[in-house]
Design a protein around this motif. Structure first.
Motif, PDB file in Angstrom:
ATOM      1  N   SER A 236      -3.019  -1.981  26.332  1.00  0.00           N
ATOM      2  CA  SER A 236      -3.031  -1.478  24.936  1.00  0.00           C
ATOM      3  C   SER A 236      -3.316  -0.102  25.179  1.00  0.00           C
ATOM      4  O   SER A 236      -3.268   0.650  23.875  1.00  0.00           O
ATOM      5  CB  SER A 236      -3.714  -2.492  24.151  1.00  0.00           C
ATOM      6  N   LYS A 237      -4.335   0.307  26.099  1.00  0.00           N
ATOM      7  CA  LYS A 237      -4.912   1.624  26.102  1.00  0.00           C
ATOM      8  C   LYS A 237      -4.301   2.811  27.011  1.00  0.00           C
ATOM      9  O   LYS A 237      -4.775   3.974  26.626  1.00  0.00           O
ATOM     10  CB  LYS A 237      -6.276   1.361  26.428  1.00  0.00           C
ATOM     11  N   ILE A 238      -3.393   2.207  27.839  1.00  0.00           N
ATOM     12  CA  ILE A 238      -2.883   3.216  28.766  1.00  0.00           C
ATOM     13  C   ILE A 238      -1.634   3.580  28.672  1.00  0.00           C
ATOM     14  O   ILE A 238      -0.688   2.655  28.603  1.00  0.00           O
ATOM     15  CB  ILE A 238      -3.129   2.533  30.370  1.00  0.00           C
ATOM     16  N   LEU A 239      -1.401   4.847  28.734  1.00  0.00           N
ATOM     17  CA  LEU A 239       0.057   5.406  28.562  1.00  0.00           C
ATOM     18  C   LEU A 239       0.438   5.781  29.932  1.00  0.00           C
ATOM     19  O   LEU A 239      -0.162   6.651  30.610  1.00  0.00           O
ATOM     20  CB  LEU A 239       0.328   6.313  27.578  1.00  0.00           C
ATOM     21  N   PHE A 240       1.618   5.550  30.632  1.00  0.00           N
ATOM     22  CA  PHE A 240       1.880   5.896  31.787  1.00  0.00           C
ATOM     23  C   PHE A 240       2.208   7.387  31.810  1.00  0.00           C
ATOM     24  O   PHE A 240       2.642   7.991  30.947  1.00  0.00           O
ATOM     25  CB  PHE A 240       3.287   5.395  32.540  1.00  0.00           C
ATOM     26  N   GLY A 241       1.475   8.226  32.677  1.00  0.00           N
ATOM     27  CA  GLY A 241       1.726   9.736  32.839  1.00  0.00           C
ATOM     28  C   GLY A 241       0.574  10.418  31.831  1.00  0.00           C
ATOM     29  O   GLY A 241       0.928  11.697  32.011  1.00  0.00           O
ATOM     30  N   PHE A 242      -0.095   9.638  31.182  1.00  0.00           N
ATOM     31  CA  PHE A 242      -1.028  10.535  30.110  1.00  0.00           C
ATOM     32  C   PHE A 242      -2.097  11.367  30.842  1.00  0.00           C
ATOM     33  O   PHE A 242      -1.970  12.480  30.305  1.00  0.00           O
ATOM     34  CB  PHE A 242      -1.764   9.567  29.445  1.00  0.00           C
ATOM     35  N   TYR A 243      -2.579  10.793  32.201  1.00  0.00           N
ATOM     36  CA  TYR A 243      -3.427  11.797  32.589  1.00  0.00           C
ATOM     37  C   TYR A 243      -2.809  12.895  33.136  1.00  0.00           C
ATOM     38  O   TYR A 243      -3.339  14.076  33.179  1.00  0.00           O
ATOM     39  CB  TYR A 243      -4.216  10.973  33.775  1.00  0.00           C
ATOM     40  N   GLN A 244      -1.645  12.871  33.776  1.00  0.00           N
ATOM     41  CA  GLN A 244      -0.777  14.130  34.248  1.00  0.00           C
ATOM     42  C   GLN A 244      -0.341  15.011  32.977  1.00  0.00           C
ATOM     43  O   GLN A 244      -0.324  16.332  33.066  1.00  0.00           O
ATOM     44  CB  GLN A 244       0.436  13.739  35.155  1.00  0.00           C
ATOM     45  N   ALA A 245      -0.143  14.397  31.666  1.00  0.00           N
ATOM     46  CA  ALA A 245       0.397  15.200  30.754  1.00  0.00           C
ATOM     47  C   ALA A 245      -0.503  15.644  29.768  1.00  0.00           C
ATOM     48  O   ALA A 245      -0.146  16.788  28.883  1.00  0.00           O
ATOM     49  CB  ALA A 245       1.459  14.174  29.923  1.00  0.00           C
ATOM     50  N   ARG A 250      -1.656  18.998  24.784  1.00  0.00           N
ATOM     51  CA  ARG A 250      -2.579  19.781  23.849  1.00  0.00           C
ATOM     52  C   ARG A 250      -2.059  21.379  23.802  1.00  0.00           C
ATOM     53  O   ARG A 250      -1.779  21.761  22.921  1.00  0.00           O
ATOM     54  CB  ARG A 250      -4.052  19.832  24.601  1.00  0.00           C
ATOM     55  N   GLU A 251      -1.713  21.858  25.032  1.00  0.00           N
ATOM     56  CA  GLU A 251      -1.083  23.178  25.247  1.00  0.00           C
ATOM     57  C   GLU A 251       0.000  23.451  24.178  1.00  0.00           C
ATOM     58  O   GLU A 251       0.225  24.507  23.602  1.00  0.00           O
ATOM     59  CB  GLU A 251      -0.855  23.441  26.582  1.00  0.00           C
ATOM     60  N   GLU A 252       0.906  22.315  24.383  1.00  0.00           N
ATOM     61  CA  GLU A 252       2.365  22.661  23.842  1.00  0.00           C
ATOM     62  C   GLU A 252       2.250  22.038  22.253  1.00  0.00           C
ATOM     63  O   GLU A 252       3.425  22.269  21.615  1.00  0.00           O
ATOM     64  CB  GLU A 252       3.556  21.704  24.418  1.00  0.00           C
ATOM     65  N   ASN A 253       1.295  21.304  21.887  1.00  0.00           N
ATOM     66  CA  ASN A 253       1.238  20.581  20.464  1.00  0.00           C
ATOM     67  C   ASN A 253       2.381  19.782  20.466  1.00  0.00           C
ATOM     68  O   ASN A 253       3.093  19.691  19.430  1.00  0.00           O
ATOM     69  CB  ASN A 253       0.868  21.675  19.421  1.00  0.00           C
ATOM     70  N   ARG A 254       2.935  18.912  21.372  1.00  0.00           N
ATOM     71  CA  ARG A 254       3.850  18.026  21.106  1.00  0.00           C
ATOM     72  C   ARG A 254       3.657  16.924  22.272  1.00  0.00           C
ATOM     73  O   ARG A 254       3.090  17.310  23.403  1.00  0.00           O
ATOM     74  CB  ARG A 254       5.228  18.660  21.249  1.00  0.00           C
ATOM     75  N   ALA A 255       4.022  15.761  22.125  1.00  0.00           N
ATOM     76  CA  ALA A 255       4.263  14.589  23.293  1.00  0.00           C
ATOM     77  C   ALA A 255       5.504  13.951  23.014  1.00  0.00           C
ATOM     78  O   ALA A 255       5.787  13.474  21.759  1.00  0.00           O
ATOM     79  CB  ALA A 255       3.106  13.758  22.762  1.00  0.00           C
ATOM     80  N   ILE A 275       4.917  14.539  28.587  1.00  0.00           N
ATOM     81  CA  ILE A 275       5.753  13.395  28.588  1.00  0.00           C
ATOM     82  C   ILE A 275       4.836  12.288  28.815  1.00  0.00           C
ATOM     83  O   ILE A 275       4.368  12.134  30.294  1.00  0.00           O
ATOM     84  CB  ILE A 275       7.235  13.588  29.139  1.00  0.00           C
ATOM     85  N   VAL A 276       4.835  10.979  28.386  1.00  0.00           N
ATOM     86  CA  VAL A 276       4.369   9.630  28.676  1.00  0.00           C
ATOM     87  C   VAL A 276       5.236   8.702  28.392  1.00  0.00           C
ATOM     88  O   VAL A 276       6.293   8.771  27.704  1.00  0.00           O
ATOM     89  CB  VAL A 276       2.955   9.620  27.862  1.00  0.00           C
ATOM     90  N   ALA A 277       4.982   7.516  28.879  1.00  0.00           N
ATOM     91  CA  ALA A 277       5.823   6.316  28.739  1.00  0.00           C
ATOM     92  C   ALA A 277       4.896   4.996  28.541  1.00  0.00           C
ATOM     93  O   ALA A 277       3.646   4.993  28.739  1.00  0.00           O
ATOM     94  CB  ALA A 277       6.379   5.886  29.979  1.00  0.00           C
ATOM     95  N   THR A 278       5.522   4.341  27.516  1.00  0.00           N
ATOM     96  CA  THR A 278       4.698   2.916  27.162  1.00  0.00           C
ATOM     97  C   THR A 278       4.624   2.020  28.178  1.00  0.00           C
ATOM     98  O   THR A 278       3.929   1.012  28.306  1.00  0.00           O
ATOM     99  CB  THR A 278       5.582   2.407  25.761  1.00  0.00           C
ATOM    100  N   SER A 279       5.685   2.164  29.123  1.00  0.00           N
ATOM    101  CA  SER A 279       5.556   1.455  30.579  1.00  0.00           C
ATOM    102  C   SER A 279       5.552  -0.171  30.184  1.00  0.00           C
ATOM    103  O   SER A 279       4.670  -0.961  30.536  1.00  0.00           O
ATOM    104  CB  SER A 279       4.365   1.881  31.068  1.00  0.00           C
ATOM    105  N   GLY A 280       6.886  -0.745  29.594  1.00  0.00           N
ATOM    106  CA  GLY A 280       6.836  -2.023  29.452  1.00  0.00           C
ATOM    107  C   GLY A 280       5.917  -2.815  28.462  1.00  0.00           C
ATOM    108  O   GLY A 280       6.115  -4.054  28.374  1.00  0.00           O
ATOM    109  N   THR A 281       5.497  -2.110  27.583  1.00  0.00           N
ATOM    110  CA  THR A 281       4.683  -2.608  26.399  1.00  0.00           C
ATOM    111  C   THR A 281       4.878  -2.115  25.292  1.00  0.00           C
ATOM    112  O   THR A 281       5.546  -0.840  25.144  1.00  0.00           O
ATOM    113  CB  THR A 281       3.209  -2.597  26.638  1.00  0.00           C
TER     114      THR A 281
END
Length: 561
Positions: A236-245, A250-255, A275-281
């Motif tokens: 419930s806390k982890i979004l796939f790709g969040f660390y890379q994105a 923050r820089e582009e002010n959009r997700a 870009i991030v993904a909910t990854s199956g949840t």
């Protein structure tokens, strides 16, 4: 561990830490702020320099500098410890075998597993061809550390590899990568015949995995499976790709929020890196909290099939309650982002041309009926969505847009909205009552479980250590068990204990203590609010008790008993 946390607290005041994240306003001996964990107009977030703690009387969150960083940064306790230790100039060492057993070893296991899967991919021509066919380049795969399991008939390749590195099978099972066969007493790999996508926490450490079945593999076990919940991974806390994105968000002010891992990889590769993904949840409150700290603009792009549209609606419903700018990316005939980018590598170059509003999504989804009954039902569903918006301005805009769409004057729609608001309020009250009943039943369930464990392990003395946290009924049963009484209740416990397959006494006791402390917090919070209303002189004492219980709860959650 307690010594290290105290050293950090001695070097960093709660005000010094929190003002790096939120604006604090002096209020007598304390400080106030608008809570960063829920939307509010009037500050109800109080910081006490004297006690070294904070508490929000709006959403009932509270704790010390460690719990604040955990929640704000959305990281586990040991990551918060490292962040604060760095701010304080304190070196973090693995102080005890217990600490290493609980957390550090799980990070080590996951890191070695990543390397194992990456090496497998280098040798796996079939997997390489599949990823190339999907359009994935080697450079992108390296950034996200994509790998594969061994595509073999063996069930324990990773298990064997990790045990040779010196890890106990118990810790491998705790990591979620290895599963025990209860019938045979053997262990096997959770992920087999799969392409592996690591899941990173906010600090870049691997905490879990998502595995896609290999091309042509057996999908009866699921096309995708994810790591289970572990001490270092909460889906419930982890979004796939969040660390890379996160830097790009923050820089582009959009997700851009998508469904699958390949959507993230292909979008990132095409140059859209926020870009991030909910990854199956399903999208969660924690996901939104993580994103909203970096941007107030959320774009959703879920699969164009019905399942994807339902997921989009659930995500929109949750996001509507926040003060965020929400839009959806139209895919114009493509199933998902990965398919779009594969066909048009520059398909995300200017997504602003293909964005639609949340209101458009709901209007197109519900204003489809021909009959007056279907039309009325669709309008009611949209009005329920409008109620989710916290801003009166947004509500007014949606009402006016709906009015022009359905040719009904806005005053009539507002009248209907007022009726619906009363119904929604009643539903929310009922949900609160149901939740209260669940909490009570959970306390009962844990009390029963600890009695069953005590009898099963023939160790009622250990169960007695947790008597303080039991409701009166279970205290009486425990007393009767200790005295050897043969009442109906104790006979029932003896019978059920023979079938007990639960956790150890200490583990259940820890859960019972946590539930008891949560109830105690809620009880004290109600007393504080009541005392404040009548200007009772007991407020200071109640707040002090509340802070003590809060800190004890956080300590138990982080360190166990």
């Amino acid at each position: 561990m307690e010594k290290l946390t105290q050293i950090i607290k001695d070097k960093l005041s709660v005000v010094e830490v929190l003002k790096q994240y939120i604006e604090l306003i002096p209020a007598g001996k304390s400080f106030k702020a608008k809570c960063p964990f829920h939307n509010e107009k009037t500050p109800s977030f109080v910081v006490s320099l004297e006690r070294g703690s904070w508490h929000c009387f709006g959403c009932d969150e509270g704790g010390d500098i460690f719990t604040f960083v955990q929640k704000y940064e959305n990281v586990e306790f040991f990551e918060a410890l490292r962040i604060l230790a760095e701010k304080a100039g304190v070196e973090v060492r693995r102080e005890s075998v217990e600490q290493q057993r609980q957390f550090g070893v799980l990070y080590d296991i996951n890191e070695l597993a990543v390397k194992f899967y990456i090496e497998n991919l280098k040798k796996n021509i079939g997997a390489q061809e599949y990823l190339k066919k999907r359009g994935l380049k080697g450079e992108t795969a390296k950034i996200f550390r994509v790998g594969t399991t061994d595509f073999s008939s063996n069930w324990d390749d990773l298990t064997t590899f990790l045990m040779k590195q010196g890890f106990s099978v118990q810790n491998l099972e705790r990591s979620g990568l290895v599963v025990r066969n209860e019938g045979r007493g053997t262990y096997y790999d959770r992920f087999r015949d799969r392409i592996m996508f690591p899941l990173f926490n906010h600090a870049g450490k691997v905490v879990g995995f998502s595995g896609r079945i290999r091309p042509g593999g057996d999908e009866t076990m699921g096309k995708y499976i994810n790591s289970p919940e572990t001490p270092i991974f909460s889906k419930s806390k982890i979004l796939f790709g969040f660390y890379q994105a996160k830097h790009f968000i923050r820089e582009e002010n959009r997700a851009l929020v998508v469904e699958g891992q390949m959507d993230v990889l292909m979008g990132y590769q095409a140059g859209f890196k926020a870009i991030v993904a909910t990854s199956g949840t399903a999208l969660t409150e924690n996901h939104l909290i993580s994103l909203s700290r970096l941007t107030d603009r959320i774009i959703f792009s879920f699969d164009s099939d019905e399942a994807g549209q339902r997921a989009a609606e659930r995500a929109l419903d949750m996001t509507l309650t926040k003060d965020l700018a929400i839009s959806l990316l139209k895919l114009d005939g493509y199933k998902d982002i990965a398919e779009l980018v594969l066909d048009k590598p520059d398909g995300l170059a200017d997504i602003s041309l293909n964005l639609s509003s949340a209101s458009d999504f709901y209007f197109n989804r519900y204003l489809v009926g021909e009959s007056s009954y279907e039309k009325k039902r669709g309008i009611k569903e949209i009005l329920k969505k409008i109620l989710l918006r916290p801003s009166a301005i947004d509500r007014e805009e949606w009402i006016n847009e709906l009015s022009s769409r359905v040719s009904i004057v806005s005053e009539a729609l507002k009248e209907e909205l007022r009726y619906l608001e009363k119904d929604v309020f009643k539903e929310q009250n009922n949900k609160v009552k149901e939740e209260d009943e669940k909490n009570i039943s959970r306390l009962d369930m844990l009390s029963l479980q600890i009695l069953l464990a005590g009898v099963h392990y023939n160790d009622l003395k250990s169960a007695q250590k947790f008597e303080l946290y039991m409701p009166l009924k279970y205290k009486d049963i425990l007393k009767a068990l200790l005295e050897g009484g043969l009442k109906d209740d104790t006979l029932d416990i003896h019978f059920k204990s023979a079938l007990y397959k639960g956790e150890s006494i200490d583990l259940v006791g820890c859960q019972l203590k946590i539930e008891y402390l949560r109830d105690k917090k809620q009880e004290l919070l109600l007393k504080i609010k009541k005392a404040e209303q009548i200007s009772d002189g007991s407020v200071a004492k109640l707040i002090d008790d509340f802070q003590k219980v809060s800190l004890e709860l956080e300590k138990t959650l982080n360190n166990g008993l």
